[in-house]
Motif scaffolding. Sequence first.
Motif, PDB file in Angstrom:
ATOM      1  N   THR A  60      14.062  -8.836  -3.381  1.00  0.00           N
ATOM      2  CA  THR A  60      13.005  -9.812  -3.169  1.00  0.00           C
ATOM      3  C   THR A  60      13.460 -10.820  -2.117  1.00  0.00           C
ATOM      4  O   THR A  60      14.666 -10.963  -1.848  1.00  0.00           O
ATOM      5  CB  THR A  60      12.681 -10.540  -4.474  1.00  0.00           C
ATOM      6  OG1 THR A  60      13.817 -11.344  -4.853  1.00  0.00           O
ATOM      7  CG2 THR A  60      12.348  -9.547  -5.584  1.00  0.00           C
ATOM      8  N   GLU A  94       8.579 -15.393   0.511  1.00  0.00           N
ATOM      9  CA  GLU A  94       7.617 -14.369   0.094  1.00  0.00           C
ATOM     10  C   GLU A  94       6.230 -14.584   0.710  1.00  0.00           C
ATOM     11  O   GLU A  94       5.358 -13.709   0.614  1.00  0.00           O
ATOM     12  CB  GLU A  94       7.516 -14.328  -1.429  1.00  0.00           C
ATOM     13  CG  GLU A  94       6.924 -15.556  -2.083  1.00  0.00           C
ATOM     14  CD  GLU A  94       7.954 -16.654  -2.349  1.00  0.00           C
ATOM     15  OE1 GLU A  94       7.631 -17.599  -3.075  1.00  0.00           O
ATOM     16  OE2 GLU A  94       9.092 -16.552  -1.818  1.00  0.00           O
ATOM     17  N   ARG A 121      -5.241 -12.645  -3.714  1.00  0.00           N
ATOM     18  CA  ARG A 121      -4.110 -11.771  -4.026  1.00  0.00           C
ATOM     19  C   ARG A 121      -3.317 -12.323  -5.198  1.00  0.00           C
ATOM     20  O   ARG A 121      -3.007 -13.520  -5.246  1.00  0.00           O
ATOM     21  CB  ARG A 121      -3.172 -11.636  -2.815  1.00  0.00           C
ATOM     22  CG  ARG A 121      -2.020 -10.697  -3.106  1.00  0.00           C
ATOM     23  CD  ARG A 121      -0.928 -10.716  -2.064  1.00  0.00           C
ATOM     24  NE  ARG A 121       0.236 -10.033  -2.576  1.00  0.00           N
ATOM     25  CZ  ARG A 121       0.460  -8.716  -2.494  1.00  0.00           C
ATOM     26  NH1 ARG A 121      -0.398  -7.963  -1.850  1.00  0.00           N
ATOM     27  NH2 ARG A 121       1.528  -8.166  -3.017  1.00  0.00           N
ATOM     28  N   LYS A 122      -2.979 -11.416  -6.143  1.00  0.00           N
ATOM     29  CA  LYS A 122      -2.125 -11.805  -7.249  1.00  0.00           C
ATOM     30  C   LYS A 122      -0.672 -11.906  -6.797  1.00  0.00           C
ATOM     31  O   LYS A 122      -0.271 -11.254  -5.836  1.00  0.00           O
ATOM     32  CB  LYS A 122      -2.238 -10.768  -8.378  1.00  0.00           C
ATOM     33  CG  LYS A 122      -3.615 -10.644  -9.005  1.00  0.00           C
ATOM     34  CD  LYS A 122      -3.614  -9.572 -10.082  1.00  0.00           C
ATOM     35  CE  LYS A 122      -4.981  -9.393 -10.702  1.00  0.00           C
ATOM     36  NZ  LYS A 122      -4.990  -8.309 -11.719  1.00  0.00           N
ATOM     37  N   GLU A 123       0.101 -12.699  -7.522  1.00  0.00           N
ATOM     38  CA  GLU A 123       1.523 -12.835  -7.206  1.00  0.00           C
ATOM     39  C   GLU A 123       2.282 -11.573  -7.584  1.00  0.00           C
ATOM     40  O   GLU A 123       1.969 -10.905  -8.565  1.00  0.00           O
ATOM     41  CB  GLU A 123       2.107 -14.030  -7.945  1.00  0.00           C
ATOM     42  CG  GLU A 123       3.547 -14.340  -7.564  1.00  0.00           C
ATOM     43  CD  GLU A 123       4.080 -15.574  -8.264  1.00  0.00           C
ATOM     44  OE1 GLU A 123       5.201 -16.000  -7.927  1.00  0.00           O
ATOM     45  OE2 GLU A 123       3.382 -16.107  -9.149  1.00  0.00           O
ATOM     46  N   SER A 124       3.277 -11.231  -6.771  1.00  0.00           N
ATOM     47  CA  SER A 124       4.170 -10.123  -7.062  1.00  0.00           C
ATOM     48  C   SER A 124       5.579 -10.561  -6.677  1.00  0.00           C
ATOM     49  O   SER A 124       5.763 -11.589  -6.013  1.00  0.00           O
ATOM     50  CB  SER A 124       3.754  -8.870  -6.284  1.00  0.00           C
ATOM     51  OG  SER A 124       3.840  -9.092  -4.894  1.00  0.00           O
ATOM     52  N   GLU A 136       5.659  -5.313  -0.223  1.00  0.00           N
ATOM     53  CA  GLU A 136       5.166  -4.522  -1.345  1.00  0.00           C
ATOM     54  C   GLU A 136       4.470  -3.251  -0.863  1.00  0.00           C
ATOM     55  O   GLU A 136       3.884  -3.211   0.215  1.00  0.00           O
ATOM     56  CB  GLU A 136       4.166  -5.351  -2.168  1.00  0.00           C
ATOM     57  CG  GLU A 136       4.774  -6.546  -2.875  1.00  0.00           C
ATOM     58  CD  GLU A 136       5.582  -6.171  -4.099  1.00  0.00           C
ATOM     59  OE1 GLU A 136       5.443  -5.024  -4.578  1.00  0.00           O
ATOM     60  OE2 GLU A 136       6.353  -7.011  -4.579  1.00  0.00           O
ATOM     61  N   ASP A 181      -1.731  -0.682  -2.948  1.00  0.00           N
ATOM     62  CA  ASP A 181      -2.426   0.064  -3.985  1.00  0.00           C
ATOM     63  C   ASP A 181      -3.165   1.197  -3.281  1.00  0.00           C
ATOM     64  O   ASP A 181      -3.941   0.955  -2.353  1.00  0.00           O
ATOM     65  CB  ASP A 181      -3.398  -0.834  -4.736  1.00  0.00           C
ATOM     66  CG  ASP A 181      -3.983  -0.152  -5.956  1.00  0.00           C
ATOM     67  OD1 ASP A 181      -3.654   1.022  -6.194  1.00  0.00           O
ATOM     68  OD2 ASP A 181      -4.784  -0.785  -6.670  1.00  0.00           O
ATOM     69  N   PHE A 200      -3.925  -5.628  -7.029  1.00  0.00           N
ATOM     70  CA  PHE A 200      -3.551  -7.026  -6.786  1.00  0.00           C
ATOM     71  C   PHE A 200      -4.465  -7.761  -5.804  1.00  0.00           C
ATOM     72  O   PHE A 200      -4.303  -8.957  -5.611  1.00  0.00           O
ATOM     73  CB  PHE A 200      -2.110  -7.102  -6.260  1.00  0.00           C
ATOM     74  CG  PHE A 200      -1.840  -6.239  -5.050  1.00  0.00           C
ATOM     75  CD1 PHE A 200      -2.215  -6.644  -3.781  1.00  0.00           C
ATOM     76  CD2 PHE A 200      -1.210  -5.016  -5.193  1.00  0.00           C
ATOM     77  CE1 PHE A 200      -1.962  -5.853  -2.678  1.00  0.00           C
ATOM     78  CE2 PHE A 200      -0.952  -4.212  -4.090  1.00  0.00           C
ATOM     79  CZ  PHE A 200      -1.330  -4.637  -2.820  1.00  0.00           C
TER      80      PHE A 200
END
Length: 384
Positions: free
Chosen positions: A26, A73, A114-117, A334, A337, A369
């Motif tokens: 990360t 990030e 967007r969701k956190e990853s 990332e 999808d 996401f």
Amino acid sequence: MRKTRTMLALLGLSAALAATPALAQTPEDALTAAWLAVCPSALPGTALAQRCAEIAAGGPGSRAEAAAGNFLEEIPGQGRSSTRDHAARENEQRTQLSANLALWVSADTGRLDRKESPNEAAFEGHTDSVSLGFDWAFHPKWTLGAALSHDQERLDFDASNGKAGGDYTGGIAYLSWAPAETIGVNGYYGELAASNDITRAIDYTLLSGTHVTAIARATPDSHRTIAGIGGDWNLARGAWAWQFGAGLDYTRTRIEAYTESGGQGLALSVPTRAIYTRRGRLDATVMRNVSTNWGVWQPQFKLGWRHEFANPARALTVHFADDPADTPIVFDTEDPDANWGEWALGSVFVFTHGQSGFLQYRQRFGHAFLQERVLALGWRIELK
């Protein structure tokens, strides 16, 4: 002497680990490890050396805390609005091709959430677009079109005051072929250029009580290429009509290299990078023609499936602008999808004197996401 050699060996090992792209890590983990190589090379008296001294005296967990507060990030998210569904907008105007020459204008406004990853930050995105174009039916089965398009994109990152935005302007060309009354084939190609405004917030507090807050800014240029090809089959039964479509769409967004300003010693240099999408689509639309005293009203419902063939995870390397050794900080983006759906509800309005308009709301569903919601409208005038 032995302690010194041991420390140097550990620093060298940490630097090597931080610089190895093969390790999936990360952004926070990458910077946490990289401090051990960055700080020994920092020039005395510089702001970067001061940050390193604060981290060294900051107490347990200081390297990780400082790494988290740099919000690396957020960097992969810059340009992520290019992954929105451009094909829906570019193909919408191809639905009305009855005149030899027509002018049209369309606009849309959308949201991308967007969701956190672990590797990419969550954001709320706003996308607005306006296009002005024409269609020329130079042959009974062929139509050529062109448009001038302007897009505004804004991303607001959830965990900080970081932002990223771009204003894209360019031209798009279209070509449609109707080999039979019920079959249509169409394609488009466009080039757009943009100036971007990127803000990265830096905010962390160490166990020692040291609080660092700063803003790093950059204004890189970028370039976007869009292209696609598709086909439709139309079936009518009385007042009802069905349309089945398939296509492949390509987007490439290239963000030029940049070096941030500000940052209190923590400004970054980020290399040129490109974001690719290559997306397959299948759509089914049901429509009904309703005759009125002012023309024809055609409500529509569309259901679609999308598959991403590109946009894989990749290693991204940055370094601190004030680091004389240019120590690489390497982390991964990332994976996309690969499959999700889209539905749309809209209406086409055909008026007298060769004028028509459309209104449509569309939304993604089933994406891991990324959520997209778009409201689009347009107007068309047939000249002859």
